[in-house]
Design a protein around this motif. Structure first.
Motif, PDB file in Angstrom:
ATOM      1  N   ARG A 193       0.820  -1.210   0.000  1.00  0.00           N
ATOM      2  CA  ARG A 193       0.000   0.000   0.000  1.00  0.00           C
ATOM      3  C   ARG A 193       0.856   1.263   0.000  1.00  0.00           C
ATOM      4  O   ARG A 193       0.625   2.193  -0.791  1.00  0.00           O
ATOM      5  N   GLN A 194       1.867   1.294   0.864  1.00  0.00           N
ATOM      6  CA  GLN A 194       2.687   2.497   0.963  1.00  0.00           C
ATOM      7  C   GLN A 194       3.527   2.731  -0.289  1.00  0.00           C
ATOM      8  O   GLN A 194       3.692   3.875  -0.735  1.00  0.00           O
ATOM      9  N   LEU A 195       4.052   1.677  -0.869  1.00  0.00           N
ATOM     10  CA  LEU A 195       4.838   1.848  -2.097  1.00  0.00           C
ATOM     11  C   LEU A 195       3.952   2.310  -3.253  1.00  0.00           C
ATOM     12  O   LEU A 195       4.360   3.166  -4.050  1.00  0.00           O
ATOM     13  N   LEU A 196       2.761   1.766  -3.343  1.00  0.00           N
ATOM     14  CA  LEU A 196       1.840   2.203  -4.392  1.00  0.00           C
ATOM     15  C   LEU A 196       1.497   3.678  -4.228  1.00  0.00           C
ATOM     16  O   LEU A 196       1.444   4.437  -5.214  1.00  0.00           O
ATOM     17  N   GLU A 197       1.292   4.091  -3.006  1.00  0.00           N
ATOM     18  CA  GLU A 197       0.981   5.500  -2.750  1.00  0.00           C
ATOM     19  C   GLU A 197       2.153   6.407  -3.092  1.00  0.00           C
ATOM     20  O   GLU A 197       1.961   7.589  -3.398  1.00  0.00           O
ATOM     21  N   ASP A 198       3.356   5.849  -3.068  1.00  0.00           N
ATOM     22  CA  ASP A 198       4.553   6.610  -3.439  1.00  0.00           C
ATOM     23  C   ASP A 198       4.830   6.556  -4.938  1.00  0.00           C
ATOM     24  O   ASP A 198       5.853   7.073  -5.395  1.00  0.00           O
TER      25      ASP A 198
END
Length: 232
Positions: free
Chosen positions: A19-24
């Motif tokens: 989730r966090q990598l996708l948001e980045d």
């Protein structure tokens, strides 16, 4: 656009890392034994249809690992993160270690599978820009930090994967690949239990920070969630 492959993303730390990598703005290949069985992972795929690809993968199945590598043969993988793992039987004290098959299964998933995954995807990592492999270990696998005993099955599996990581960090140096062992902290997950110290969001943020900051000097390190070095 950078690309990551993360194992064990159906819940917990793996799901939050994705989730966090996708948001980045990353592209993410997310694996789980049963992606369709994770409502959160499926919802994440709906939110990121162009940058998240889900793959069914049992990391204990060597043929399945090779097959996935074949499907992703043309990819460049900047970060290969082996998050998948199991704890095995709990409450196993000295004198009560009898289930050899259960111990072997924990070794198969926690110690052997990360090696097979590294071997299968080494070419994809080598052609990437960042060339980083992070394998989630655990502080309980540290000999120097063990002051309480017990935990024979899980501890030994993580001590074993630490040896795998250290050797791989040396063997993959000519390819420019940086391999490290990552402790995710004591995390509020099914494995970590209700008394853990940090959330999955905090753990994932720390893991991302440690991966992003890796330099040549970090090759083969055993890195705590706060960035300090854990003794072997």
């Amino acid at each position: 656009m950078k690309t990551a492959l993360i194992t064990g993303t159906n819940r917990g730390i793996g799901l939050e890392l994705a989730r966090q990598l996708l948001e980045d703005g990353w592209r993410v290949h997310a694996t789980a034994r049963d992606p369709e069985g994770s409502a959160e992972l499926k919802a994440l795929a709906v939110d990121h249809p162009d940058t998240l690809q889900l793959h069914a993968l049992d990391v204990g199945n060597a043929e399945a690992i090779r097959a996935l590598s074949d499907r992703l043969a043309d990819e460049s993988i900047d970060w290969l993160i082996n998050n998948a793992g199991i704890y095995g039987p709990r409450g196993v004290a000295f004198g009560n270690v009898h289930d050899v098959e259960a111990w072997l299964e924990v070794f198969r998933i926690n110690s052997i599978a990360p090696m097979l995954i590294m071997q299968a995807f080494v070419e994809q990592v080598a052609r990437s820009g960042e060339k980083k492999i992070g394998i989630l270990s655990s502080k309980v696998g540290s000999m120097g930090d063990n002051g309480s005993g017990g935990g024979y099955i899980y501890r030994s599996s993580k001590a074993a994967v630490n040896a795998v990581i250290k050797s791989a960090s040396i063997d993959l140096e000519p390819l420019g690949i940086n391999v490290v062992a990552l402790h995710p902290g004591w995390v509020l997950t099914d494995m970590g239990g209700p008394h853990a110290e940090i959330t999955t969001a905090q753990s994932a943020a720390g893991l991302r920070r440690n991966m992003a900051g890796l330099t040549e000097a970090d090759r083969g390190r055993f890195i705590d969630i706060d960035g300090t070095t854990i003794p072997w």
